[in-house]
Design an enzyme around this catalytic site. Structure first.
Site, PDB file in Angstrom:
ATOM      1  N   GLU A   1      42.526 -38.348 -15.022  1.00 33.75           N
ATOM      2  CA  GLU A   1      41.468 -38.003 -14.061  1.00 33.75           C
ATOM      3  C   GLU A   1      40.895 -36.606 -14.289  1.00 33.75           C
ATOM      4  OE1 GLU A   1      44.365 -39.370 -13.265  1.00 33.75           O
ATOM      5  OE2 GLU A   1      44.029 -41.123 -11.972  1.00 33.75           O
TER       6      GLU A   1
ATOM      7  N   PHE B   1      52.030 -44.415   1.160  1.00 37.07           N
ATOM      8  CA  PHE B   1      52.100 -44.435  -0.297  1.00 37.07           C
ATOM      9  C   PHE B   1      50.799 -43.888  -0.894  1.00 37.07           C
ATOM     10  CE2 PHE B   1      51.421 -46.759  -4.352  1.00 37.07           C
ATOM     11  CZ  PHE B   1      52.396 -46.080  -5.085  1.00 37.07           C
ATOM     12  N   GLN B   2      50.929 -42.953  -1.812  1.00 42.50           N
ATOM     13  CA  GLN B   2      49.805 -42.302  -2.490  1.00 42.50           C
ATOM     14  C   GLN B   2      48.821 -41.663  -1.520  1.00 42.50           C
ATOM     15  OE1 GLN B   2      48.295 -45.027  -5.551  1.00 42.50           O
ATOM     16  NE2 GLN B   2      49.837 -44.136  -6.912  1.00 42.50           N
TER      17      GLN B   2
ATOM     18  N   LYS C   1      40.449 -46.623   2.466  1.00 39.32           N
ATOM     19  CA  LYS C   1      40.296 -47.978   1.934  1.00 39.32           C
ATOM     20  C   LYS C   1      39.655 -48.933   2.937  1.00 39.32           C
ATOM     21  CE  LYS C   1      42.649 -51.397  -0.894  1.00 39.32           C
ATOM     22  NZ  LYS C   1      43.901 -51.789  -1.572  1.00 39.32           N
TER      23      LYS C   1
ATOM     24  N   MET D   1      44.975 -16.449 -28.053  1.00 40.56           N
ATOM     25  CA  MET D   1      44.507 -15.391 -27.163  1.00 40.56           C
ATOM     26  C   MET D   1      45.681 -14.723 -26.438  1.00 40.56           C
ATOM     27  SD  MET D   1      41.982 -13.658 -26.351  1.00 40.56           S
ATOM     28  CE  MET D   1      40.313 -14.318 -26.413  1.00 40.56           C
TER      29      MET D   1
HETATM   30  C1  LIG Z   1      45.179 -24.653 -18.372  1.00 43.01           C
HETATM   31  C2  LIG Z   1      45.384 -23.288 -18.899  1.00 43.01           C
HETATM   32  N1  LIG Z   1      46.640 -22.792 -19.067  1.00 43.01           N
HETATM   33  C3  LIG Z   1      46.810 -21.540 -19.550  1.00 43.01           C
HETATM   34  C4  LIG Z   1      45.764 -20.756 -19.898  1.00 43.01           C
HETATM   35  C5  LIG Z   1      45.984 -19.356 -20.444  1.00 43.01           C
HETATM   36  N2  LIG Z   1      45.492 -19.255 -21.824  1.00 43.01           N
HETATM   37  C6  LIG Z   1      44.294 -18.704 -22.117  1.00 43.01           C
HETATM   38  S1  LIG Z   1      43.940 -18.770 -23.749  1.00 43.01           S
HETATM   39  C7  LIG Z   1      45.388 -19.524 -24.091  1.00 43.01           C
HETATM   40  C8  LIG Z   1      45.722 -19.916 -25.512  1.00 43.01           C
HETATM   41  C9  LIG Z   1      44.834 -20.968 -26.025  1.00 43.01           C
HETATM   42  O1  LIG Z   1      45.337 -21.483 -27.245  1.00 43.01           O
HETATM   43  P1  LIG Z   1      44.407 -22.315 -28.190  1.00 43.01           P
HETATM   44  O2  LIG Z   1      43.739 -23.386 -27.449  1.00 43.01           O
HETATM   45  O3  LIG Z   1      45.206 -22.724 -29.393  1.00 43.01           O
HETATM   46  O4  LIG Z   1      43.276 -21.284 -28.591  1.00 43.01           O
HETATM   47  P2  LIG Z   1      43.360 -19.955 -29.495  1.00 43.01           P
HETATM   48  O5  LIG Z   1      43.395 -18.791 -28.570  1.00 43.01           O
HETATM   49  O6  LIG Z   1      44.588 -20.049 -30.316  1.00 43.01           O
HETATM   50  O7  LIG Z   1      42.109 -19.988 -30.276  1.00 43.01           O
HETATM   51  C10 LIG Z   1      46.144 -19.697 -22.938  1.00 43.01           C
HETATM   52  C11 LIG Z   1      47.500 -20.291 -22.902  1.00 43.01           C
HETATM   53  C12 LIG Z   1      44.475 -21.300 -19.688  1.00 43.01           C
HETATM   54  N3  LIG Z   1      43.362 -20.597 -19.928  1.00 43.01           N
HETATM   55  N4  LIG Z   1      44.323 -22.550 -19.220  1.00 43.01           N
END
Ligand SMILES: Cc1ncc(C[n+]2csc(CCOP(=O)(O)OP(=O)(O)O)c2C)c(N)n1
Ligand SMILES: [Mg+2]
Lengths: 163, 585
Positions: free
Chosen positions: B52, B114-115, B164, B490
């Site tokens: 979803e 439920f749900q 529902k 990052m």
């Molecule tokens: C749902 C979610 N969880 C955690 C984060 C924190 N976060 C920001 S950038 C990142 C790393 C992203 O890794 P990747 O997709 O491999 O991209 P890269 O920076 O390596 O290019 C994280 C964990 C986020 N933005 N969103």
């Protein structure tokens, strides 16, 4: 600075929770909140008191305005206004204190609305600081229970908050 | 000739009458009456997703690319809660989506059935508005209101929670779709205040060091043409936020690039030194301003926004203008034109020439290098920037590009030059990893023949990769460019810069899947690219006519040690930046 904001709200399920939720979500505090339907049954009137500097209050009123169910609102503290709160206080009233409490109630133009051998229940109306002053005057030690409605208010003169 | 219909049929009929093309959804108990109504009609096409959250991002991507509201249908409980991340994503970026959630029957609400989840309550902080349907008869009006609220004023997500019993096929009510709706408590501004616009124009034409700073509001408010004309007429420099890219043509001389945390040297310096900032549909996000106390100390701030609450929230506006950006800019243009006719000496051309000379100096000193690809690399290593430049080249700069969150997102924003609005689609406000692929799918549904690329990172991709199955089912020919640095890049960059290089839970090289085999198992094409020499040929292959109808996944092995620069120095002003490893301004 303390502010009193009066709001006309659609009288719909869930509308109040949006207001309360907004305050929690944005880290604004609510000191008091009163709400009841108005003479127009499709509307509720809500009065809330909060604190903040001008820019904070500006944000609060703008964010409130954004809620779809908020029809109108006014910061009463921006102009002359009447503010009232109702308080019920139950005090221990025995022996000599009975007369003393009665005298203080008269001075504050309160009413004793329930009596037992050992207690008085007092009703008092006025601005919040007057209610505070009354509690101080009778002394906290004899106070058994306090119920306050929270502030309700209106602008003075021909300032009108309605549709 | 009002027809009698069940609530389920009314709901779908109302979507038809609203002109909805697609509903992105996933069925479950509380939504089954609605699903049956979908089955018995042809006009609204339901897209069966695999999660979803992805449905909400698809609707969101559809809305960002088209300007029309995206629609989601989920069941109660887990279906509804799974949708929350996507709703929050749309909320933060002011994207119009309508999310219909099934709910347990009215008489069971509050019994921990439920749900059962209090969807109106759970979603409350992240919606523009929400409705809980009480009976079938009110469904047409609720749907009408939901679409009106989602798309007008400052757009945003609206939830319709549908118990529902209100969609029960046995209970019918007369159906009539309201032509229009007006709400006494909701009247978004339709034009700006003429006096305020005059004040703004007076300030604009006399500015010596102006900068136009535009955000997502300009894109969504369809004001790009107006803004572009105004900027050219006045010869003012323009910078876009991460959300605003494409609002002004990126290949234009007057464009300074993106501003903010990973903005260009010239954009951030120009902001800091400006004597006038015209902010249009932007909200002075902390990722833009850096320390608000040190923000643009000499600037008069003119701020145009549809949402009064965005004005003077972070940075006080000297000249606030509340209104739809397009209408305000139209009026601004008229006023500027007549003022400049009367005063040929305006704007101050000498001052502007000096200002541009200064800006060019900044640009020459530390601007982004858009020719990295041509220069090659030592050891044939692929930098993430190479991959974005190769994508730009392979798509002639014309693709819809969605992205996820991380370094790859910033490289895409910096190096893919967007010349038109609604082409760059990313989760700017919430920063939702997992957004990129489903958003790209939403775009591809909207424009089946367009080139749609998703620039992602392996971390983000793995957050919604189950949608590869949906892509197969609906034959979506998306091109996925996975900038694979085998790390949460990052996060790792921050750990390099602020935590002594301690990579706490930000790498997983040994545990990564074989992406080529992975996508192949879903019936798609995967290509692994390890050397720079192979990059452009692989891009060509991916975007070749042969693969026009295929999903191609490019697993680009990029230099894992690369950092995104410039990067704002925390707590500083906008001109305080890291420019490279160990190099600050
Ligand atoms: C749902 C979610 N969880 C955690 C984060 C924190 N976060 C920001 S950038 C990142 C790393 C992203 O890794 P990747 O997709 O491999 O991209 P890269 O920076 O390596 O290019 C994280 C964990 C986020 N933005 N969103
Ligand atoms: Mg990565």
């Amino acid at each position: 600075m303390r502010r009193i904001i009066a709001i006309l709200l659609e009288n719909e399920a869930g509308a109040l929770s949006r207001i309360v939720g907004l305050f929690a979500q944005r880290n604004y505090n609510i000191e008091s909140l009163t709400v009841a339907p108005t003479d127009d049954e499709t509307l509720s009137r809500l009065t809330l008191t909060t604190r903040g500097d001008d820019s904070k209050i500006e944000q609060i009123t703008k964010q409130l305005h954004k809620l779809i169910e908020v029809v109108k609102l006014v910061d009463l503290t921006e102009g002359d206004h009447v503010e009232r709160e109702l308080m019920l206080v139950k005090v221990r009233a025995e022996g000599a204190t009975r007369d003393e409490v009665k005298r203080t109630v008269d001075i504050f133009r309160g009413q004793i609305v329930d009596v037992t051998n050992t207690t008085y229940t007092i009703q008092l109306t006025g601005p919040s600081d007057k209610l505070d002053a009354f509690i101080r005057a009778i002394g906290r030690t004899i106070v058994l229970e306090v119920a306050r409605t929270g502030v309700s208010g209106m602008g003075r003169g021909d300032k009108i908050l309605s549709l | 000739m009002t027809e009698m219909m069940s609530g389920g049929d009314m709901l779908i009929r109302a979507l038809q009458d609203e002109g909805v093309e697609y509903v992105f959804g996933y069925p479950g108990g509380s939504a089954l009456h609605i699903y049956d109504a979908i089955f018995r009609q042809q006009r609204v096409e339901h897209i069966l997703v695999r999660h979803e959250q992805a449905a909400t991002h698809m609707a969101d991507g559809y809305a960002r690319a088209t300007g029309r509201p995206g629609v989601v249908l989920v069941t109660s409980g887990p279906g509804a809660t799974n949708a929350i991340t996507g709703i929050a994503t749309a909320y933060m970026d002011s994207i119009p989506i309508v999310v219909i959630s099934g709910q347990v029957p009215n008489d069971l609400i509050g019994t921990d059935a439920f749900q059962e989840t209090d969807m109106v309550g759970v979603s409350r902080p992240v919606v523009k508005h929400s409705f809980l349907v009480k009976n079938a008869a009110e469904i047409p009006l609720v749907v009408k209101k939901a679409f009106y609220i989602a798309t007008s004023g400052r757009p945003g997500p609206v939830v319709i929670d549908v118990p529902k019993d209100t969609t029960d096929p046995a209970i019918t009510a007369p159906y009539e779709y309201p032509r229009s709706v007006s709400l006494r408590s909701y009247n978004p501004a339709t034009r700006g205040h003429t006096g305020q616009i005059r004040r703004a124009v007076d300030a604009l034409v006399r500015a010596k060091r102006p900068v136009i700073y535009t955000g997502g509001g300009l894109v969504q408010g369809e004001g790009s043409d107006q803004l572009t004309r105004l900027a050219r007429r006045l010869d003012f420099p323009v910078t876009n936020t991460l959300m605003g890219l494409g609002g002004y043509p990126a290949t234009d001389r007057q464009f300074l690039g993106m501003l903010g945390m990973h903005g260009t040297f010239e954009a951030n310096n120009a902001m800091h030194a400006a004597d006038l900032i015209l902010a249009v549909g932007a909200r002075f996000d902390d990722r833009v301003t850096n320390n608000p106390a040190k923000f643009c100390p000499q600037a008069t701030v003119v701020h145009i926004d549809i949402d009064p609450a965005s004005i003077s929230k972070i940075i006080p506006a000297h000249i606030p203008i509340v209104g739809p950006v397009r209408a305000v800019l139209d009026e601004m243009e008229t006023q500027v034109n007549s003022l400049l006719e009367k005063h040929p000496e305006l704007p101050d051309r000498d001052a502007l020439a000096k200002w541009w000379a200064q800006i060019e100096q900044w640009r020459d000193a530390h601007g982004l290098d858009h020719d990295l690809l041509a220069k090659g690399s030592a050891g044939d290593v692929i930098l993430p920037q190479h991959a974005v430049q190769a994508l730009y080249k392979a798509t002639d700069g014309n693709a819809y590009v969605t992205s996820d969150v991380g370094q790859h997102q910033m490289f895409a924003a910096q190096y893919y030059k967007f010349d038109s609005p609604r082409r760059w689609i990313n989760s700017g406000g919430l920063g939702t990893m997992g957004f990129g692929l489903p958003a790209a799918m939403g775009v591809q549904f909207a424009f089946p023949n367009a080139t749609v690329a998703c620039v992602t990172g392996e971390g983000s991709f793995m957050m919604n990769m189950q949608e590869l199955s949906t892509c197969q089912q609906y034959a979506l020919p998306i091109k996925i460019v996975n900038l694979n640095n085998a790390a949460l890049g990052m996060v790792k960059q921050w750990q390099d810069m602020q935590y002594g290089g301690r990579h706490s839970h930000s790498t997983y090289r040994e545990a990564l899947p074989n992406f080529v085999k992975l996508v192949e198992s879903f019936g798609h094409i995967g290509i692994k690219i390890e050397r720079l020499a192979d990059l452009e040929p692989a891009m060509k292959e991916a975007f070749s006519d042969k693969n026009r109808r295929r999903l191609v996944f490019l697993d680009v092995q990029v230099d894992p040690d690369e950092h995104v620069y410039p990067m704002a120095i925390r707590g500083g002003s906008m001109r305080d930046m890291f420019l490279a490893k160990g190099e600050t301004t």
